[in-house]
Design a protein around this motif. Sequence first.
Motif, PDB file in Angstrom:
ATOM      1  N   PHE A 102     -34.398 -25.222  22.902  1.00 51.84           N
ATOM      2  CA  PHE A 102     -33.028 -25.661  22.666  1.00 51.84           C
ATOM      3  C   PHE A 102     -32.112 -24.437  22.591  1.00 51.84           C
ATOM      4  O   PHE A 102     -32.388 -23.501  21.836  1.00 51.84           O
ATOM      5  N   TYR A 103     -31.026 -24.461  23.334  1.00 50.70           N
ATOM      6  CA  TYR A 103     -30.148 -23.296  23.360  1.00 50.70           C
ATOM      7  C   TYR A 103     -28.747 -23.711  23.771  1.00 50.70           C
ATOM      8  O   TYR A 103     -28.490 -24.866  24.106  1.00 50.70           O
ATOM      9  N   ALA A 104     -27.816 -22.743  23.735  1.00 53.59           N
ATOM     10  CA  ALA A 104     -26.419 -22.987  24.128  1.00 53.59           C
ATOM     11  C   ALA A 104     -25.916 -21.724  24.815  1.00 53.59           C
ATOM     12  O   ALA A 104     -25.119 -20.969  24.259  1.00 53.59           O
ATOM     13  N   PRO A 105     -26.399 -21.467  26.022  1.00 53.44           N
ATOM     14  CA  PRO A 105     -26.138 -20.174  26.668  1.00 53.44           C
ATOM     15  C   PRO A 105     -24.667 -19.869  26.901  1.00 53.44           C
ATOM     16  O   PRO A 105     -24.275 -18.701  26.898  1.00 53.44           O
ATOM     17  N   SER A 106     -23.835 -20.888  27.137  1.00 57.76           N
ATOM     18  CA  SER A 106     -22.417 -20.629  27.387  1.00 57.76           C
ATOM     19  C   SER A 106     -21.557 -21.026  26.194  1.00 57.76           C
ATOM     20  O   SER A 106     -20.325 -21.069  26.299  1.00 57.76           O
ATOM     21  N   PRO A 239     -38.756 -27.145  30.566  1.00 56.73           N
ATOM     22  CA  PRO A 239     -37.615 -27.940  30.094  1.00 56.73           C
ATOM     23  C   PRO A 239     -36.868 -27.215  28.981  1.00 56.73           C
ATOM     24  O   PRO A 239     -37.460 -26.736  28.014  1.00 56.73           O
ATOM     25  N   ARG A 240     -35.559 -27.130  29.140  1.00 55.24           N
ATOM     26  CA  ARG A 240     -34.707 -26.574  28.090  1.00 55.24           C
ATOM     27  C   ARG A 240     -33.482 -27.475  27.941  1.00 55.24           C
ATOM     28  O   ARG A 240     -33.012 -28.060  28.923  1.00 55.24           O
ATOM     29  N   TYR A 241     -32.998 -27.580  26.728  1.00 54.82           N
ATOM     30  CA  TYR A 241     -31.879 -28.469  26.447  1.00 54.82           C
ATOM     31  C   TYR A 241     -30.655 -27.624  26.097  1.00 54.82           C
ATOM     32  O   TYR A 241     -30.648 -26.888  25.112  1.00 54.82           O
ATOM     33  N   ASP A 242     -29.632 -27.755  26.946  1.00 55.69           N
ATOM     34  CA  ASP A 242     -28.441 -26.927  26.852  1.00 55.69           C
ATOM     35  C   ASP A 242     -27.351 -27.666  26.075  1.00 55.69           C
ATOM     36  O   ASP A 242     -26.715 -28.587  26.604  1.00 55.69           O
ATOM     37  N   ARG A 249     -22.301 -34.266  31.394  1.00 51.44           N
ATOM     38  CA  ARG A 249     -23.389 -33.679  32.179  1.00 51.44           C
ATOM     39  C   ARG A 249     -24.674 -33.696  31.360  1.00 51.44           C
ATOM     40  O   ARG A 249     -24.640 -33.612  30.130  1.00 51.44           O
ATOM     41  N   SER A 250     -25.808 -33.778  32.047  1.00 48.22           N
ATOM     42  CA  SER A 250     -27.087 -33.807  31.357  1.00 48.22           C
ATOM     43  C   SER A 250     -27.338 -32.499  30.629  1.00 48.22           C
ATOM     44  O   SER A 250     -27.056 -31.407  31.146  1.00 48.22           O
ATOM     45  N   MET A 251     -27.884 -32.603  29.435  1.00 47.78           N
ATOM     46  CA  MET A 251     -28.265 -31.409  28.682  1.00 47.78           C
ATOM     47  C   MET A 251     -29.618 -30.866  29.135  1.00 47.78           C
ATOM     48  O   MET A 251     -29.906 -29.683  28.934  1.00 47.78           O
ATOM     49  N   LEU A 252     -30.445 -31.720  29.723  1.00 46.13           N
ATOM     50  CA  LEU A 252     -31.784 -31.292  30.126  1.00 46.13           C
ATOM     51  C   LEU A 252     -31.693 -30.391  31.351  1.00 46.13           C
ATOM     52  O   LEU A 252     -31.167 -30.774  32.395  1.00 46.13           O
ATOM     53  N   THR A 253     -32.216 -29.211  31.221  1.00 41.89           N
ATOM     54  CA  THR A 253     -32.253 -28.255  32.319  1.00 41.89           C
ATOM     55  C   THR A 253     -33.711 -27.938  32.623  1.00 41.89           C
ATOM     56  O   THR A 253     -34.452 -27.510  31.738  1.00 41.89           O
TER      57      THR A 253
END
Length: 786
Positions: A102-106, A239-242, A249-253
């Motif tokens: 789980f992250y929030a890169p931007s 799988p990472r969740y943004d 937009r989907s959070m799943l990356t």
Amino acid sequence: MMRHFAFAASLALTTALTAAPASAEDRLIDVSTKVEEGTITLTLPKPDSDGVAGRYLYVAQVETGVGSAATNVDRGAPLATGIIRFRRMGKKVVAELENTRFYAPSGSAAQQESVENSFPTATLWVGEIAETAKDGSISFDIAPFLAMDHFGFAQQLGEGYALNKEGSLADPARVRVFPENAEFSAMLTFTAKDAPAELRNVSPASGTIALWVRHSLVELPAQPMSVRTDPYGFAFSVPRYDFSAPLGRSMLTKLAERHRLEKTDPTAARSPVKEPIVYYVDGAAPEPVRQALIDGVGWWAEAFDAAGFVDAFRVDVLPADIDPLDMRYNVVNWVNRATRGWSYGPSIIDPRTGEVLKGSVMLGSLRVRQDILIFQALVGSGLTDTGDPNDPVPAALARIRQLGAHEVGHTLGLAHNFAASSQGRYSVMDYPAPRVTLVDGQPSIADAYGVGVGEWDKFAIRYLYAARTDEEAREMVREAQARGLRFVGDADARGTGAANPEGSLWDDFADPVAELARIMEVRRVALARFDVNAIPGGQDLPSLRRAFVPIWLLHRYQVEAAAKALGGVVAPHGLAGDAVEVAQVSGADQRAALDALMAALSPEALTVPARLQPLLSYGPATDYDYSTTIEVMPTAGGPVFDTLRATEIGAVHVLDSLLDPQRLNRLEMQHASDSEVPSAHDVTTRLLARADGLAAEGAVGRRIATTIALDLARTAREGGLSRSIALQIDGQLARWGERLVNSSGGSEEADWRRGLGALLSDSDKLAAALEDKALLPDVPPGMPIG
């Protein structure tokens, strides 16, 4: 030669590596050992304001395996990869794994901190700090951490196993420290009071299993690799969740797993690369297998070249002085087990980006021998090593080339594509069936396997490595869709209830129903010619029973493929805006599949030729050899081969595919909107009519009929089956049972009818009978066949 994945991991080990460990000033971590006391002391710098003294990539691998296919604990297998940090908390040091999912890169710094604080880390170990130096650095003994079961081995070995702490130790003598990594080894011992047969078979002392684990602390990449997403599922992904993704937009990356591969000229359509991807074949693989693996793995060079990467992929034999667990090397390991089992293509990755840091393929050494056993039974062992077009050895080596390419393909990032066989062998990422044909009325394996990577493989490498942006990758997919390239992954292909007829395991050709009819004819010929020549001269005669099983069940995978037409749905992979659509298999094609499966339930298909009963009854019995016992059908006592049990096994296999609850549920749904599709009731009605008619076909017919009746009763009690269908089946069985009870006469057929009718008419008695797991036989293992 150093691999270019942002850190030059020098994970060399013990006596296997000739290079000496780094000097004290040039080491990743300050480590001191006391062999006599068994301590391994790490000294880390002064902790930061959060108490963190060190942060590394943590990699664990199996150093010595268990040798049991049932456990998957194989030499060279990766166990864990993650980012570990050592945090000081008072007088303790805590080893914890970071949560990278789980992250929030931007997002803002506050949002990133919020996400980090919203999800847990994993505490692996808490130890005592032995010393705090004047400069604030801390020292602690990491040996207890290394001797723990962080990997669930106890559960993997089976119920009853537990870690024996007294017998689990880290070895200070095997510590090695280098500029980019530190290496540790520990022996873990597990004990059980009642060990299962598959582990008693491999352990020198029943109930005790000892294995070695490699632990590596590695410097994190200074410059993480740029990421690529894979929304289609063509590649393995992380799988990472943004949480900083835009609303709507989907959070799943899904971060695609891939090696770092860079052109010297990024703007050129074709360019040499800065550093090629190099794979090494384990020197433990014997010749001619080793050369076959080099050849097959080397096929990938063509795919990279087609994607514009010049001299980007190479393969060689692992030098004798190199440790296969060294992180600098991608290795195709040759794994020995007591019984045949799967091969694997796992990778060690950077969890933040999906970068493949090390490909660690594991190939089971017994699979090639299983192929030779099958081929000898098909064409005769006398052709072995003769150079004949039907020589079993070259055919088995052709499969080894495919297998090496397949598993390395996984470590390059590619997922399975089980649609390849429906488009002419267009991917090594399928499970290829050995193509057995009839030439002059006799089985031929001259064209058993294809050669080289296929069109899908070339597209997939281009998609994964050449596309510089996600949109560029999507345009490549649109082009592939327009060309008609198909993809069917694991979720749509595995299991008897799978719905997509375009993707199956170990099937062949585009029309699964027509191929079932063809392979049934090949099987008929193979059974007619099966004799003592199925095994090499001088081999024990009971081995014929093992050679017989894959011939008797030669059609098993094509049965599964044909059954997918029933209730079948072609559901292509795509994104919103792609020109793809779901299509249901036509009613006519579904009924053709039902006809083919009913033919596979006939006495003609399920009668063992009478001449084979004595041939398969040579003594002694095989229960002394575990690896043989699990591969053969049960006998009728001692070595006496039970032909009617073989009939039941053949029937059960067809019925398992035909009566899968998900399939019956789909048939009911499809029939409701399209009367041309056979309903679940149509299927069960045909089965009961077949069973009723088989009663007059002698012992074989009654065995098939009994199996149909019991399997229908068992299916009606399956939890996944619609209750309305279950009630229909119960009603049909009850009505048939009443009619059977009223049968007259004293013949074998009449007595069988009354006996079966009595069972079907007594719900309590029937329920009790179905509780007996031996009531319907288990089908001997088939997968993996090569």
